[in-house]
Design an enzyme around this catalytic site. Sequence first.
Site, PDB file in Angstrom:
ATOM      1  N   HIS A 138     -96.324 -47.796  82.981  1.00 34.70           N
ATOM      2  CA  HIS A 138     -96.953 -47.019  84.045  1.00 34.70           C
ATOM      3  C   HIS A 138     -96.033 -45.842  84.395  1.00 34.70           C
ATOM      4  O   HIS A 138     -94.822 -46.027  84.519  1.00 34.70           O
ATOM      5  CB  HIS A 138     -97.180 -47.911  85.268  1.00 34.70           C
ATOM      6  CG  HIS A 138     -97.861 -47.192  86.377  1.00 34.70           C
ATOM      7  ND1 HIS A 138     -99.211 -46.885  86.349  1.00 34.70           N
ATOM      8  CD2 HIS A 138     -97.384 -46.676  87.530  1.00 34.70           C
ATOM      9  CE1 HIS A 138     -99.520 -46.216  87.449  1.00 34.70           C
ATOM     10  NE2 HIS A 138     -98.438 -46.079  88.178  1.00 34.70           N
TER      11      HIS A 138
ATOM     12  N   GLU B  53     -90.600 -42.516  79.039  1.00 40.66           N
ATOM     13  CA  GLU B  53     -91.441 -43.653  78.624  1.00 40.66           C
ATOM     14  C   GLU B  53     -91.160 -44.027  77.176  1.00 40.66           C
ATOM     15  O   GLU B  53     -91.111 -45.206  76.817  1.00 40.66           O
ATOM     16  CB  GLU B  53     -92.926 -43.296  78.769  1.00 40.66           C
ATOM     17  CG  GLU B  53     -93.384 -43.096  80.199  1.00 40.66           C
ATOM     18  CD  GLU B  53     -94.884 -42.817  80.281  1.00 40.66           C
ATOM     19  OE1 GLU B  53     -95.660 -43.484  79.596  1.00 40.66           O
ATOM     20  OE2 GLU B  53     -95.261 -41.911  81.056  1.00 40.66           O
TER      21      GLU B  53
ATOM     22  N   GLY C  89    -101.825 -41.936  72.383  1.00 37.96           N
ATOM     23  CA  GLY C  89    -100.994 -42.898  71.666  1.00 37.96           C
ATOM     24  C   GLY C  89     -99.557 -42.476  71.424  1.00 37.96           C
ATOM     25  O   GLY C  89     -98.934 -42.940  70.469  1.00 37.96           O
TER      26      GLY C  89
HETATM   27  C1  GRF Z   1     -98.689 -42.773  79.685  1.00 36.13           C
HETATM   28  O1  GRF Z   1     -98.233 -41.856  80.628  1.00 36.13           O
HETATM   29  C2  GRF Z   1     -98.660 -44.172  80.225  1.00 36.13           C
HETATM   30  O2  GRF Z   1     -97.613 -44.395  81.112  1.00 36.13           O
HETATM   31  C3  GRF Z   1     -99.976 -44.261  80.956  1.00 36.13           C
HETATM   32  O3  GRF Z   1    -100.877 -43.551  80.134  1.00 36.13           O
HETATM   33  C4  GRF Z   1    -100.179 -42.578  79.380  1.00 36.13           C
HETATM   34  C5  GRF Z   1    -100.485 -42.848  77.948  1.00 36.13           C
HETATM   35  O4  GRF Z   1     -99.971 -41.865  77.080  1.00 36.13           O
HETATM   36  N1  GRF Z   1    -100.324 -45.644  81.201  1.00 36.13           N
HETATM   37  P1  GRF Z   1     -99.982 -42.105  75.532  1.00 36.13           P
HETATM   38  O5  GRF Z   1    -101.410 -42.419  75.115  1.00 36.13           O
HETATM   39  O6  GRF Z   1     -99.051 -43.247  75.229  1.00 36.13           O
HETATM   40  O7  GRF Z   1     -99.496 -40.816  74.934  1.00 36.13           O
END
Ligand code: GRF
Length: 217
Positions: free
Chosen positions: A111, A176, A14
């Site tokens: 992603h 991200e 998360g």
């Molecule tokens: C992230 O790298 C996202 O891009 C992928 O899964 C991972 C989730 O990480 N879909 P988190 O749970 O938000 O730390």
Amino acid sequence: MARLKTAVLISGRGSNLQALIDACAVPGFPAEIVLVIANVAGAAGLARAQAAGIAARTIPHRDYKSREQFEARLTEELAAAEAGLVCLAGFMRILTPSFVARWRDRLVNIHPSLLPAYPGMHTHARALADGVRIAGCTVHFVRAEVDHGPIVVQAAVPVLPGDDEAALAARVLAAEHRAYPLALRLIAEGRVRIEGDRCVIDGAAAPGVVLINPSDG
Ligand code: GRF
């Protein structure tokens, strides 16, 4: 103006959820998180929601006989929370075409690759094996085809000499955490229009830089 009621679906750590929570806590941010749902009991992200005072539910997919029944339960919770947007943030279940159609243009995903390159799993290992010099992440509207759909935001980072999967993943993850809040803000401000397979974003400036890797040569 009313803030966009947003639900976040998670399966694990998360950290992207946390980035969205932090963004929504800034006064004037145009979205609020009304509900967090995990399909895995004990997902670490649930504690992040609770710490922020956000309603959090666990809906274990294993408790349901079919994907459709599991998704019906999701939809029930999302509707009860009056969610206008659903953000997938490390949600590790493939959604059926009918769920995707039900939430069409109100369902986004993040992603860890520059789509359409590297859809699916193990993006960083595959990128390293290919020797790509630029990696990144994509926030996109969800379509029935996995890791496919109109792109809202992308962020690019260099691949550095000596990178292993963990080092590259960490660099992309930091990107991200900037890309997802930006995408949420643009959508909540009503600035993202979907035209066919593409997003058109009102008043979005592009950065005036070229990321060249390597930088000397
Ligand atoms: C992230 O790298 C996202 O891009 C992928 O899964 C991972 C989730 O990480 N879909 P988190 O749970 O938000 O730390």
